[in-house]
Design a protein around this motif. Sequence first.
Motif, short mmCIF file in Angstrom:
data_model
loop_
_atom_site.label_atom_id
_atom_site.label_comp_id
_atom_site.label_asym_id
_atom_site.label_seq_id
_atom_site.Cartn_x
_atom_site.Cartn_y
_atom_site.Cartn_z
N VAL A 69 0.84 -1.20 0.00
CA VAL A 69 0.00 0.00 0.00
C VAL A 69 0.88 1.25 0.00
O VAL A 69 2.05 1.20 0.35
N ASP A 72 -2.13 7.95 0.02
CA ASP A 72 -2.55 8.98 -0.93
C ASP A 72 -2.89 10.24 -0.14
O ASP A 72 -3.88 10.27 0.60
N ARG A 75 -6.39 11.88 -1.00
CA ARG A 75 -7.55 11.15 -0.48
C ARG A 75 -7.40 10.81 1.00
O ARG A 75 -8.34 10.27 1.59
N GLU A 79 -3.77 3.31 -0.24
CA GLU A 79 -4.34 2.64 -1.41
C GLU A 79 -3.45 1.50 -1.85
O GLU A 79 -2.22 1.61 -1.84
N ARG A 80 -4.08 0.45 -2.28
CA ARG A 80 -3.37 -0.76 -2.67
C ARG A 80 -2.60 -0.54 -3.97
O ARG A 80 -3.13 0.02 -4.94
#
Length: 216
Positions: A69, A72, A75, A79-80
């Motif tokens: 991961v 981000d 965001r 995230e993967r």
Amino acid sequence: MEPIVVVEPRSAARCAECRRGPLRRMVLESGAPLCLACADLGHLVYLPRGDAALTRRAREAGGLWAVVVRHDRRRTRYERQGILVEEAALARAEAACLRDAEARARRRDRDARRRAAQDVRFTAELAAEIGRLFPGCPAERAADIAAHASVRGSGRVGRTAAGRALDEGAVTAAVRASVRHRDTEYDALLMSGVPRRQARMRVAPAIDAVLAAWRR
């Protein structure tokens, strides 16, 4: 069971055990960063995201894997990016996916041949129906109209439900369209700027005359 999580750090980090760094990927153990070697994951290989089937098979084919991961900032979440898997497991997964790809290719080839055979039969049936409705139409012209009207994916009259059912109105519309373009000044009128509806009205008598002659 929660997977092992490997982090791709945004800022430079060093392994808390071997002091190597900066780390491209690390495991957080009790809040301390560990390099993959110290975390006993150094023998795994990276598989980026993007191929769901390959990822699933690589996980299932091996005993040890980890999810990778990255945070981000926009965001504000992790995230993967991909997974780390055993090299042998990845090789088995790739072989399985290749076999599937070959099977899909063979299936597509069979389907393409089947559709081509269906198209040949339908075009012949359409040409025969044109000959029945317009016995004065030359056989070569009937075959040409049928081939043009029945092209798969063209959206032409022959590909409509009515056309596939050899409805008389649809067959006549296909013949009429061919005559409009090939036996009248319709295309030239369009090129000269005449509106489509007006151009159709101007050539309608000529089309009717050809169709009347072919019906005899």
